[in-house]
Design an enzyme around this catalytic site. Sequence first.
Site, PDB file in Angstrom:
ATOM      1  N   LYS A  82       0.825  -1.214   0.000  1.00  0.00           N
ATOM      2  CA  LYS A  82       0.000   0.000   0.000  1.00  0.00           C
ATOM      3  C   LYS A  82       0.865   1.272   0.000  1.00  0.00           C
ATOM      4  O   LYS A  82       2.074   1.219   0.227  1.00  0.00           O
ATOM      5  CB  LYS A  82      -0.929  -0.034   1.222  1.00  0.00           C
ATOM      6  CG  LYS A  82      -1.942  -1.190   1.180  1.00  0.00           C
ATOM      7  CD  LYS A  82      -2.972  -1.049   2.305  1.00  0.00           C
ATOM      8  CE  LYS A  82      -3.983  -2.189   2.264  1.00  0.00           C
ATOM      9  NZ  LYS A  82      -5.063  -1.988   3.277  1.00  0.00           N
ATOM     10  N   TYR A 138     -12.384  -2.483  -3.914  1.00  0.00           N
ATOM     11  CA  TYR A 138     -12.877  -2.640  -2.545  1.00  0.00           C
ATOM     12  C   TYR A 138     -14.407  -2.575  -2.475  1.00  0.00           C
ATOM     13  O   TYR A 138     -14.955  -2.267  -1.422  1.00  0.00           O
ATOM     14  CB  TYR A 138     -12.260  -1.580  -1.638  1.00  0.00           C
ATOM     15  CG  TYR A 138     -10.844  -1.897  -1.181  1.00  0.00           C
ATOM     16  CD1 TYR A 138     -10.576  -3.031  -0.420  1.00  0.00           C
ATOM     17  CD2 TYR A 138      -9.785  -1.057  -1.487  1.00  0.00           C
ATOM     18  CE1 TYR A 138      -9.292  -3.322   0.017  1.00  0.00           C
ATOM     19  CE2 TYR A 138      -8.489  -1.342  -1.051  1.00  0.00           C
ATOM     20  CZ  TYR A 138      -8.257  -2.479  -0.296  1.00  0.00           C
ATOM     21  OH  TYR A 138      -6.984  -2.772   0.144  1.00  0.00           O
ATOM     22  N   ASN A 190      -1.986   0.196   6.682  1.00  0.00           N
ATOM     23  CA  ASN A 190      -1.528  -1.081   7.246  1.00  0.00           C
ATOM     24  C   ASN A 190      -0.623  -1.863   6.290  1.00  0.00           C
ATOM     25  O   ASN A 190      -0.560  -3.083   6.350  1.00  0.00           O
ATOM     26  CB  ASN A 190      -2.715  -1.920   7.743  1.00  0.00           C
ATOM     27  CG  ASN A 190      -3.618  -2.405   6.629  1.00  0.00           C
ATOM     28  OD1 ASN A 190      -3.532  -1.933   5.499  1.00  0.00           O
ATOM     29  ND2 ASN A 190      -4.482  -3.352   6.936  1.00  0.00           N
ATOM     30  N   HIS A 237      -2.170  -5.447   1.543  1.00  0.00           N
ATOM     31  CA  HIS A 237      -3.440  -6.154   1.392  1.00  0.00           C
ATOM     32  C   HIS A 237      -3.130  -7.542   0.856  1.00  0.00           C
ATOM     33  O   HIS A 237      -2.228  -7.707   0.038  1.00  0.00           O
ATOM     34  CB  HIS A 237      -4.353  -5.430   0.394  1.00  0.00           C
ATOM     35  CG  HIS A 237      -5.512  -6.283  -0.056  1.00  0.00           C
ATOM     36  ND1 HIS A 237      -6.661  -6.401   0.678  1.00  0.00           N
ATOM     37  CD2 HIS A 237      -5.649  -7.098  -1.129  1.00  0.00           C
ATOM     38  CE1 HIS A 237      -7.479  -7.250   0.058  1.00  0.00           C
ATOM     39  NE2 HIS A 237      -6.895  -7.686  -1.037  1.00  0.00           N
ATOM     40  N   GLU A 272      -9.540 -11.096  -7.484  1.00  0.00           N
ATOM     41  CA  GLU A 272      -8.605  -9.974  -7.335  1.00  0.00           C
ATOM     42  C   GLU A 272      -7.450 -10.070  -8.332  1.00  0.00           C
ATOM     43  O   GLU A 272      -7.001  -9.049  -8.855  1.00  0.00           O
ATOM     44  CB  GLU A 272      -8.094  -9.915  -5.889  1.00  0.00           C
ATOM     45  CG  GLU A 272      -9.197  -9.524  -4.914  1.00  0.00           C
ATOM     46  CD  GLU A 272      -8.746  -9.453  -3.474  1.00  0.00           C
ATOM     47  OE1 GLU A 272      -9.581  -9.142  -2.608  1.00  0.00           O
ATOM     48  OE2 GLU A 272      -7.540  -9.685  -3.184  1.00  0.00           O
TER      49      GLU A 272
HETATM   50  P1  CMP Z   1      -7.377  -4.656   3.518  1.00  0.00           P
HETATM   51  O1  CMP Z   1      -6.898  -6.059   3.722  1.00  0.00           O
HETATM   52  O2  CMP Z   1      -6.757  -3.904   2.404  1.00  0.00           O
HETATM   53  O3  CMP Z   1      -8.965  -4.690   3.294  1.00  0.00           O
HETATM   54  C1  CMP Z   1      -9.774  -3.567   3.612  1.00  0.00           C
HETATM   55  C2  CMP Z   1      -9.050  -2.517   4.382  1.00  0.00           C
HETATM   56  O4  CMP Z   1      -9.865  -1.604   5.068  1.00  0.00           O
HETATM   57  C3  CMP Z   1      -8.210  -3.163   5.457  1.00  0.00           C
HETATM   58  O5  CMP Z   1      -7.121  -3.850   4.871  1.00  0.00           O
HETATM   59  C4  CMP Z   1      -7.876  -1.950   6.328  1.00  0.00           C
HETATM   60  O6  CMP Z   1      -6.718  -1.262   5.880  1.00  0.00           O
HETATM   61  C5  CMP Z   1      -9.078  -1.021   6.116  1.00  0.00           C
HETATM   62  N1  CMP Z   1      -9.882  -0.877   7.327  1.00  0.00           N
HETATM   63  C6  CMP Z   1     -10.084   0.263   8.010  1.00  0.00           C
HETATM   64  N2  CMP Z   1     -10.870   0.045   9.071  1.00  0.00           N
HETATM   65  C7  CMP Z   1     -11.190  -1.267   9.074  1.00  0.00           C
HETATM   66  C8  CMP Z   1     -11.968  -2.101   9.927  1.00  0.00           C
HETATM   67  N3  CMP Z   1     -12.628  -1.628  11.004  1.00  0.00           N
HETATM   68  N4  CMP Z   1     -12.066  -3.423   9.621  1.00  0.00           N
HETATM   69  C9  CMP Z   1     -11.452  -3.940   8.539  1.00  0.00           C
HETATM   70  N5  CMP Z   1     -10.699  -3.182   7.694  1.00  0.00           N
HETATM   71  C10 CMP Z   1     -10.561  -1.867   7.956  1.00  0.00           C
END
Ligand code: CMP
Length: 140
Positions: free
Chosen positions: A10, A50, A113, A116, A127
């Site tokens: 990311k 998403y 974070n 993904h 995906e």
């Molecule tokens: P990702 O695996 O990319 O999938 C969706 C993303 O939403 C997740 O990682 C997080 O970076 C973001 N996100 C933010 N808040 C939440 C939450 N409460 N629960 C899950 N994903 C979240």
Amino acid sequence: AIERTLSIIKPDAVAKNVVGQILARFEGAGLKIAAAKLVQLSRAEAEAFYGVHKARPFFNDLVNFMVSGPVMIQVLEGENAILKNRELMGATDPKKAEKGTIRADFADSIDANAVHGSDAAETAAQEVAFFFPGMQVYSR
Ligand code: CMP
């Protein structure tokens, strides 16, 4: 079984200049990079990718973050690749991620974070096809 999974490094991790360190973890765990591209996502692409989270309260922040800079998108291939990648990443929230995982080591928050990864076989296929349609994935 040999699987393919979609991985995205990311914008936060690309900005920190840790793309190579993260790819090295995948390779070190026996996953092969079957496709890779550094791209700036459009808002429409991020929203579509998403789409499953469209109704969630964090959707807008998530999309804004994912278009905030370039991302490194890969297809990882190998034995049990989907679960293996999830173990390497650690929990979605870096505060809950196990020591030594990518998110524990490189992520700052649940939004920023670092990575993904696809969560199951069906989403992995979707995906991979979303970002690498046709012949752009190279098994070996
Ligand atoms: P990702 O695996 O990319 O999938 C969706 C993303 O939403 C997740 O990682 C997080 O970076 C973001 N996100 C933010 N808040 C939440 C939450 N409460 N629960 C899950 N994903 C979240």
